[in-house]
Write an enzyme that holds these catalytic residues in place. Structure first.
Site, short mmCIF file in Angstrom:
data_model
loop_
_atom_site.label_atom_id
_atom_site.label_comp_id
_atom_site.label_asym_id
_atom_site.label_seq_id
_atom_site.Cartn_x
_atom_site.Cartn_y
_atom_site.Cartn_z
CE LYS A 61 -4.05 0.20 1.84
NZ LYS A 61 -5.19 0.31 2.77
CD GLU B 290 -3.60 4.28 4.50
OE1 GLU B 290 -4.08 3.34 3.85
OE2 GLU B 290 -4.28 5.04 5.20
#
Length: 410
Positions: free
Chosen positions: A361, A367
Site C-alpha cells: 500500500k 497505511e
C-alpha cells in the site's frame, strides 16, 4: 369419461403409470448435463429457503456483530485457502473484500463464511451507463459462485463521495441502480445486499455528534442514494476511525477516549447524551446527519474501523500497544451487542480493518500496518485470536482469549 362408462381397474392402473411429458427431457439433461441441473436445484432451494425466512425483504449481509476486511495489496500474505483456515480458527464469519477475485471466491466455497464483494471505483462509470456491463459483472462474479460461496453483499465503489473526484460521484447512483436492476432480473435481490461505504469526509462537522450534517456539495448525490437504499432496506455504511481523528488532533483529543479506556468523556448538551468513547460518538454523528437529511430509520453499519500498529514520526498514537488496546476493547464492546447512546436499540455491527498488514500500500507508514495478523499468519498482537503460525509477539502481552465465545458468531 362419463360416470356410466367407468374404466376397468386395469385401465386405471395404466393411467396412473403414465409419465409426465417433461420427464424424458429431464432424464436427458441429467444424463448429459448433471452438474448444471444439480447446481440449478441447489440455487433454487437456496432462494426458496431465504424467501421463507425473509418474506421477500432485503437480506441482512451480517451475522452477529463482528467482521473483518480482507485486503490483499501485498505480496507476502497467505494464500486464500490458508486465509479461510485462519478465519475459521479465529471464528470470524463476516468478511469484506475489495474486489471479486476468483481465487478468493473459490477458496471460500463451502466454508460457510459470509462474504461481501466489491465493484472497484474504476468500473463504476461504465456500469452506470451500461446495464449489460453490470449484468456481466454480477453473472461472472456473484451468480456463478452461488450457493456454494456465501456472497451476501455487493459494495459499489469505496469512499466515493466527499472526495475530489466529482465525475466519480456523479456515476455512483447510476451504478447502484443498475446493480439493483440486474439483481432483480436474476431474482437475487432478496439474497444480495447492495451498499457503498462512506468516509467521514462526507460530513461537514461531527462535533458534538448531534450537530453533524452532510456537506452541501455531497448532499446532492447523497440524498437520492439514501432514498434508494432506504426503499431497499440497506444500511448506511460508514468507515469510522478514531485513530485518524486522534492522529489529526492529538493535542486536543484524550487518547483514552479514542481507545475505549476510562476517561471523563464528552457531553452533548443538545441531546443530553454522554459519550465515553469516540467510536460511539462518530457513529451517532452519522445518525444525526442521516436524520438531518430526512432518513430517521436507517441503520448504520461500520464498514471499516481499526488502529495502526506502526506509523511515521508525525503519526501520533500509531503503536502496537495502542492498536492492541483499541482492537481488544472494540471487540469486547461489539460482543456486548448493544447500540449507541443515540440508538440504544440498534445493535452495533462493525468490520475491523484489517486482516493483514499490506506491504504494497502507498501513503504514510500507518497505511501498511493495520493488520491483526502478520504476513506469515501469526498474530500481530494478542486480542484473543490464534494465528496460523506461533506469534513472535512479546510474552508480556496479556492473553485475552477469555472474551472469545465460539457460539456467538462474532
Amino acid at each position: 369419461m362419463p360416470p356410466d362408462e367407468e374404466s376397468s381397474p386395469k385401465q386405471r392402473r395404466r393411467r396412473r403409470r403414465r409419465r409426465p411429458v417433461w420427464l424424458p427431457f429431464l432424464l436427458v439433461l441429467l444424463r448429459h448435463r448433471p452438474m448444471e441441473i444439480t447446481r440449478c436445484f441447489c440455487l433454487s432451494f437456496f432462494v426458496f429457503t431465504v424467501v421463507l425466512s425473509h418474506g421477500f425483504v432485503s437480506i441482512h449481509a451480517f451475522t452477529g456483530t463482528y467482521g473483518i476486511n480482507y485486503g490483499r495489496i501485498a505480496n507476502n500474505i497467505p494464500s486464500p485457502e490458508r486465509v479461510v483456515t485462519l478465519l475459521k480458527v479465529a471464528k470470524i464469519k463476516n468478511v469484506r473484500i475489495y474486489d471479486a477475485n476468483h481465487s478468493v471466491l473459490n477458496a471460500f466455497k463451502g466454508s460457510g463464511l459470509e462474504l461481501v464483494v466489491n465493484i472497484p471505483n474504476e468500473l463504476m462509470k461504465n456500469m452506470s451507463i451500461n446495464e449489460d456491463s453490470a449484468m456481466s459483472w454480477v453473472k461472472e462474479n456473484v451468480q456463478s459462485y452461488l450457493p456454494d460461496t456465501h456472497i451476501r453483499g455487493i459494495a459499489v465503489g469505496n469512499e466515493v463521495l466527499g472526495q475530489s473526484d466529482q465525475q466519480l460521484a456523479e456515476v455512483l447512483l447510476g451504478a447502484v441502480k443498475n446493480v439493483y436492476s440486474v439483481l432483480d432480473r436474476l431474482h437475487l435481490s432478496d439474497l444480495i445486499q447492495v451498499s457503498t461505504a462512506h468516509s467521514e469526509g462526507v460530513f461537514a462537522n461531527s462535533f458534538p455528534p448531534s450537530a453533524c450534517t452532510f456537506k452541501e456539495d455531497v448532499l446532492q448525490y447523497m440524498k437520492p442514494l439514501l432514498q434508494i437504499f432506504s426503499e431497499r432496506g440497506s444500511p448506511f455504511f460508514l468507515n469510522a476511525y478514531p485513530f485518524l481523528a486522534y492522529k489529526g488532533d492529538s493535542d486536543n483529543i484524550d487518547l483514552n477516549y479514542a481507545l475505549f479506556m476510562p476517561n471523563p468523556g464528552i457531553y452533548d448538551s443538545k441531546t443530553n447524551l454522554h459519550y465515553d468513547n469516540m467510536f460511539d460518538a462518530q457513529v451517532d454523528a452519522g445518525y444525526a446527519a442521516l436524520e438531518a437529511a430526512g432518513f430517521h430509520k436507517m441503520e448504520i453499519v461500520v464498514s471499516e474501523t481499526g488502529w495502526a500498529s506502526h506509523g511515521d514520526a508525525d503519526e501520533a498514537g500509531a503503536t502496537a500497544q495502542n492498536a492492541r488496546i483499541y482492537n481488544y476493547n472494540l471487540r469486547k464492546r461489539l460482543f456486548k451487542r448493544k447500540g449507541t447512546p443515540r440508538r440504544p436499540k440498534i445493535v452495533m455491527k462493525a468490520y475491523v480493518f484489517a486482516l493483514f498488514n499490506e506491504n504494497q500500500k502507498t501513503g504514510p507508514t500507518s497505511e501498511r500496518n493495520f493488520g491483526l495478523f502478520k504476513a506469515d499468519g501469526s498474530i500481530a498482537y494478542d486480542i484473543g485470536y490464534t494465528g496460523l503460525m506461533p506469534s513472535s509477539a512479546s510474552s508480556a502481552l496479556i492473553s485475552l482469549k477469555g472474551i472469545s465465545d465460539p457460539d456467538q458468531g462474532l
